[in-house]
Design an enzyme around this catalytic site. Structure first.
Site, short mmCIF file in Angstrom:
data_model
loop_
_atom_site.label_atom_id
_atom_site.label_comp_id
_atom_site.label_asym_id
_atom_site.label_seq_id
_atom_site.Cartn_x
_atom_site.Cartn_y
_atom_site.Cartn_z
N TYR A 1 1.13 8.87 -0.20
CA TYR A 1 -0.16 8.30 0.23
C TYR A 1 -0.43 7.03 -0.58
O TYR A 1 -0.22 7.00 -1.80
CB TYR A 1 -1.31 9.29 0.00
N GLU B 1 -5.54 2.23 4.20
CA GLU B 1 -4.66 3.29 3.72
C GLU B 1 -3.44 3.46 4.60
O GLU B 1 -3.50 3.22 5.81
CB GLU B 1 -5.41 4.61 3.54
#
Length: 377
Positions: free
Chosen positions: A101, A189
């Site tokens: 991530y 993101e």
């Protein structure tokens, strides 16, 4: 402002972040055309402004062309968290060795952009923050220098042991920060950022939000806007001089002043209720604003009661009362309303409200308790 995954991937490409080939499709026929010349596996991904698409069945791996078409038939028209899937992204499948991530977000405490990375990719970062917060690495970026080469490499070293992967990841971190600043983002993101079996790093999913107050200087970003019903309400409210944000509760709030609006929502939560919105009518004494505000509040089917909390300074309480009375003549509703007026011309305003039979209270805590009581009936 939010955008879809396919739009975020487009921006990633423009800034040199590696993204697999893809094609946006609005129909099964378009999916058939998109996979016609593909030999490998593909992924069919629902394009809606909601998380958890995979869990809802909106992301499917197709091993054959016919399987891709069958998945598209099931996904198009599907309901995911209240959103109807009207388009899908057909993208090349990637052999995944490991998922990570990477995200950027504004942080008020450090007054900077925070880079967050984690080896727990492929799942909602909020879930990781709840269950394994120690697995999220957070790094504040100095706004004067940006993300420097050595900083990006040091962060990448904490995720990857191979220097080749470190160099790839560091470059992606810096490009993500560059696009974040350039596009006035509030969130950017990549989840997941993956390493494939050939030790190449790819961004195979993207999410971006933008600062509404900066959209005037981001015409290309603004052109990507596909507002949902709630966003349309927020845009409409803004055009009418109101600040409105929808929440998930049952008590509609009409307040003047952002600080008082936040305090009102806190008070409702304190006594066990749940606010349905943030709505600030501002400092104007225009009764039409109250009419517009009531229309917006009562258009939310979740609202079971309305709490009006006005502290009159520049705003005159009697004008608010006139607006409310006018609104109730126009809008036919059985939703209970509690009114608290204090400050400029409060006595006159309360006298007008009392003639309508609406309950009035003296304090904010009384208003919150009464609104919760009425919403539970």
């Amino acid at each position: 402002m939010k955008i879809h995954e396919y739009q975020a991937r487009q921006i990633f490409r423009e800034y040199g972040i590696p993204v697999p080939d893809d094609k946006l499709c609005h129909s099964v026929k378009e999916v058939e055309e998109a996979v016609a010349n593909k030999n490998g596996m593909t992924v069919i991904k629902a394009q809606v402004l909601a998380g958890g698409r995979g869990k809802a069945g909106g992301v499917k791996l197709a091993k054959t062309k016919s399987e891709a078409v069958e998945h598209a038939k099931k996904i198009l028209g599907m309901d995911i968290k209240g959103y109807t899937v009207e388009k899908v992204l057909v993208t090349d499948a990637v052999d995944i060795k490991k998922e990570f991530y990477v995200g950027l977000i504004n942080d008020r405490n450090t007054k900077s952009v925070i880079l967050m990375v984690s080896a727990e990719g492929g799942v909602e970062i909020e879930e990781v923050a709840k269950t394994n917060p120690e697995k999220i690495i957070k790094y504040p970026i100095d706004p004067l220098t940006g993300l420097l080469d050595y900083e990006a490499r040091n962060i990448a070293m904490k995720l990857f042991g191979d220097i080749k992967l470190v160099r790839q990841a560091a470059s992606i971190f810096q490009k993500l920060y560059k696009l974040y600043v350039a596009t006035d983002s509030t969130l950017a993101e990549i989840n997941p950022l993956i390493v494939n079996t050939e030790d190449q790093i790819w961004a195979i999913d993207g999410k971006m939000n933008f600062d509404d107050n900066a959209l005037f200087r981001q015409p290309e970003i603004l052109a990507m806007r596909e507002p949902d019903e709630d966003e349309l309400k927020e845009i409409d409210a803004h055009e009418k001089g109101l600040s409105y944000i929808k929440l998930d509760g049952t008590i509609g709030c009409m307040v003047n002043g952002a600080g008082l609006a936040m305090a009102t929502m806190d008070m409702i939560k304190l006594y066990g209720g749940s606010p349905a919105n943030f709505l600030d009518i501002g400092g104007s004494s225009n009764p039409q604003k109250v009419v517009d505000a009531m229309n917006i509040l009562l258009s939310d089917k979740n609202v079971k009661a309305v709490m009006i909390n006005i502290f009159g300074g520049i705003t005159r309480c009697d004008d608010v009362a006139r607006g409310l009375i006018k609104a109730l003549k126009i809008i036919n509703t059985d939703v209970p309303i509690v009114v608290r007026l204090s400050g400029t011309n409060a006595t006159e305003g309360l006298a007008m409200i009392e003639q309508t039979g609406l309950p009035t209270v003296k304090t904010m805590s009384e208003a919150a308790k009464k609104a919760i009581e009425l919403s539970n009936r």
